[in-house]
Design an enzyme around this catalytic site. Structure first.
Site, PDB file in Angstrom:
ATOM      1  N   ARG A   1      22.945  41.096  59.246  1.00 50.63           N
ATOM      2  CA  ARG A   1      21.953  41.850  58.476  1.00 50.63           C
ATOM      3  C   ARG A   1      22.343  43.327  58.355  1.00 50.63           C
ATOM      4  O   ARG A   1      22.084  43.966  57.315  1.00 50.63           O
ATOM      5  CB  ARG A   1      20.590  41.713  59.149  1.00 50.63           C
TER       6      ARG A   1
ATOM      7  N   ASN B   1      14.106  49.255  57.382  1.00 51.52           N
ATOM      8  CA  ASN B   1      14.986  49.305  58.552  1.00 51.52           C
ATOM      9  C   ASN B   1      14.263  49.601  59.867  1.00 51.52           C
ATOM     10  O   ASN B   1      14.669  49.124  60.931  1.00 51.52           O
ATOM     11  CB  ASN B   1      16.070  50.372  58.356  1.00 51.52           C
TER      12      ASN B   1
ATOM     13  N   HIS C   1      19.514  33.539  55.986  1.00 47.00           N
ATOM     14  CA  HIS C   1      18.267  33.335  56.721  1.00 47.00           C
ATOM     15  C   HIS C   1      18.237  32.012  57.479  1.00 47.00           C
ATOM     16  O   HIS C   1      17.209  31.650  58.041  1.00 47.00           O
ATOM     17  CB  HIS C   1      17.070  33.424  55.770  1.00 47.00           C
TER      18      HIS C   1
END
Length: 329
Positions: A71, A103, A202
């Protein structure tokens, strides 16, 4: 003969030659700036094996770290290119990207990148960029968790700037509908099929309650028993926002194609996940990946290479940071 019958080359030979030279220079510049898999072969031959060892050790300590490192690379590349701007800390006179909404309290793995950088610096001081470390660590994370392999192109340099506002403007949100997702990736030169393939990341990792609360209390395109299990850990009130659930219900620490099988079974955790299989144009691709893990792996690897080539700093642009968290003094 009428003036209109003459070609531009005939009328303006000097200008035409100059234009051709400019085109050649642009093409040459683009070619010379291309990344290469052999970039460190002579300057730091043990760089890749060192990064791999550090990644494997980090994942052995915490399996979730593989998803976190993957990620980091994505959040880096989608904001002004793959330049390690995501790693820069805030200072009294510099604002980085870590506190941007997508973030903050979300990205992790910075300490692992620090450890990798320290190890590589001890071998080859000032040679291996933080941006390249992110790219290689992402690949090694996928491989370590059983996923596809690909050749990482190298030669990126590190930015001396960051943009807090660009994070929110460029990172796809978990609330995005399909059309917005397609546009977000298209803005980066990535096709709809590549968007679906990259979303397959994912298949590993977790998401916070705050990012799926609205889906499990307000949406109907979700498996009822799955919804109930999520509501048990993610209350409808404002509490429990940092509680987490797996993005893949079957094998959240293995890189495979169960994420797509979940979507087909209406078990997409995020709104943006289930949008990929919701009666739209991407349903068929999700079905393909759900049926063929090898096809997903091949397409994911190709899309990762393309994403990793987003606006890299090369040549004399940027710098090679000695500490990934701050610009060289």
């Amino acid at each position: 003969m009428a003036l209109s019958s003459y070609s531009a080359k005939q009328l303006f030979p000097t200008a035409f030659m100059f234009q051709q030279c400019l085109v050649w220079l642009v093409l040459f510049g683009a070619a010379s700036a291309q990344l290469t898999s052999t970039y460190y072969d002579s300057t730091c031959p043990k760089a890749l094996s060192t990064i791999q060892s550090e990644v494997k050790a980090a994942i052995a300590k915490e399996a979730r770290m593989g998803a976190s490192l993957l990620r980091l690379h994505f959040h880096d590349c989608f904001v002004n290119g793959c330049d390690a701007s995501v790693l820069l800390d805030d200072t009294s006179n510099f604002t980085g990207e870590k506190t941007a909404a997508p973030n903050l309290n979300s990205l992790r793995g910075f300490d692992v990148i620090d450890d990798i950088k320290s190890s590589v610096e001890s071998l080859c001081p000032g040679v291996v960029s933080c941006a390249d470390i992110l790219a290689v660590a992402a690949r090694d994370s996928v491989v370590t968790l059983g996923g596809s392999n690909w050749t990482v192109l190298l030669g990126r340099r590190d930015s001396t700037t960051a943009s807090l506002s660009a994070v929110t403007a460029n990172i796809p949100a978990p609330t995005f509908n399909l059309s917005t997702l397609i546009s977000s990736f298209s803005n980066k030169g990535l096709s709809t099929d590549e968007m679906v393939a990259l979303s397959g990341a994912h298949t590993i990792g977790l998401a916070r309650c705050v990012n799926f609360r609205s889906r499990i209390y307000n949406e109907t395109n979700i498996n009822s028993s799955y919804k109930a299990s999520l509501q048990a850990i993610c209350p409808s009130s404002s509490s429990g926002g940092n509680n987490t659930a797996s993005l893949d219900t079957v094998s959240p620490t293995a890189f495979d194609n169960y994420y797509f099988k979940d979507l087909i079974n209406l078990k997409g955790l995020l709104h943006s996940d289930q949008q990929l299989y919701n009666g739209g144009t991407t349903d068929s691709k999700v079905t393909t990946y759900g049926a063929s893990q090898s096809t997903f792996f091949t397409d994911f690897a190709s899309a990762m290479i393309k994403m990793g080539n987003l606006s890299p700093l090369t040549g004399s642009s940027g710098q090679v940071r000695t500490n990934c968290r701050k610009i060289n003094s």
